[in-house]
Design a protein around this motif. Structure first.
Motif, mmCIF file in Angstrom:
data_model
loop_
_atom_site.group_PDB
_atom_site.id
_atom_site.type_symbol
_atom_site.label_atom_id
_atom_site.label_comp_id
_atom_site.label_asym_id
_atom_site.label_seq_id
_atom_site.Cartn_x
_atom_site.Cartn_y
_atom_site.Cartn_z
ATOM 1 N N MET A 1 0.925 -1.244 0.017
ATOM 2 C CA MET A 1 0.017 -0.080 -0.004
ATOM 3 C C MET A 1 0.633 1.251 -0.060
ATOM 4 S SD MET A 1 -3.091 -0.161 2.506
ATOM 5 C CE MET A 1 -4.608 -0.836 2.152
ATOM 6 N N SER A 2 0.299 2.371 -0.563
ATOM 7 C CA SER A 2 1.382 3.536 -0.647
ATOM 8 C C SER A 2 0.688 4.215 0.689
ATOM 9 C CB SER A 2 0.630 4.333 -1.969
ATOM 10 O OG SER A 2 -0.618 4.654 -1.776
ATOM 11 N N SER A 3 1.393 5.204 0.959
ATOM 12 C CA SER A 3 1.299 6.239 2.076
ATOM 13 C C SER A 3 0.014 6.912 1.934
ATOM 14 C CB SER A 3 2.473 7.254 2.248
ATOM 15 O OG SER A 3 2.623 8.142 1.140
ATOM 16 N N ILE A 4 -0.438 7.101 0.572
ATOM 17 C CA ILE A 4 -1.675 8.018 0.500
ATOM 18 C C ILE A 4 -2.964 6.993 0.937
ATOM 19 C CG2 ILE A 4 -3.408 8.999 -1.294
ATOM 20 C CD1 ILE A 4 -1.046 10.066 -2.456
ATOM 21 N N ASP A 5 -2.755 5.666 0.333
ATOM 22 C CA ASP A 5 -3.810 4.641 0.880
ATOM 23 C C ASP A 5 -3.688 4.444 2.296
ATOM 24 O OD1 ASP A 5 -4.442 4.328 -1.999
ATOM 25 O OD2 ASP A 5 -3.170 2.546 -2.159
ATOM 26 N N ASP A 6 -2.545 4.301 2.842
ATOM 27 C CA ASP A 6 -2.690 4.410 4.504
ATOM 28 C C ASP A 6 -3.281 5.378 5.144
ATOM 29 O OD1 ASP A 6 -1.298 1.806 4.356
ATOM 30 O OD2 ASP A 6 1.083 2.825 4.636
ATOM 31 N N GLN B 1 -5.731 7.460 4.043
ATOM 32 C CA GLN B 1 -6.973 7.438 3.646
ATOM 33 C C GLN B 1 -7.718 6.349 4.605
ATOM 34 O OE1 GLN B 1 -7.186 6.503 -0.682
ATOM 35 N NE2 GLN B 1 -7.552 8.800 -0.989
#
Length: 75
Positions: free
Chosen positions: A1-6, A8
């Motif tokens: 997962m990307s940091s943006i997904d984390d 969110q």
């Protein structure tokens, strides 16, 4: 997962927690309000009973009741 997904996912978790806390606070507020109404009603009844007891005491003779002084009804 990307940091943006984390981020969110964390935001979604926080929003869920806040919604749950708001619901809990609302529920507790309703409960406290109801308890306050019950307490106020009980206080009024208690005061009324106290007034009745005071009225009954004022109607009693000044001399304390002594069962030994009473004559049984068959005499």
């Amino acid at each position: 997962m990307s940091s943006i997904d984390d981020l969110q996912e964390q935001i979604h978790d926080l929003q869920s927690k806040v919604a749950f806390q708001e619901d809990t606070i609302d529920h507790l507020n309703k409960m406290v309000t109801k308890q306050d109404e019950v307490i106020r009603m009980l206080e009024r009844r208690f005061m009324h009973l106290g007034e009745k007891i005071d009225d009954m005491r004022s109607q009693l003779p000044d001399k304390p009741f002594n069962p030994a002084d009473e004559i049984p009804p068959h005499y």
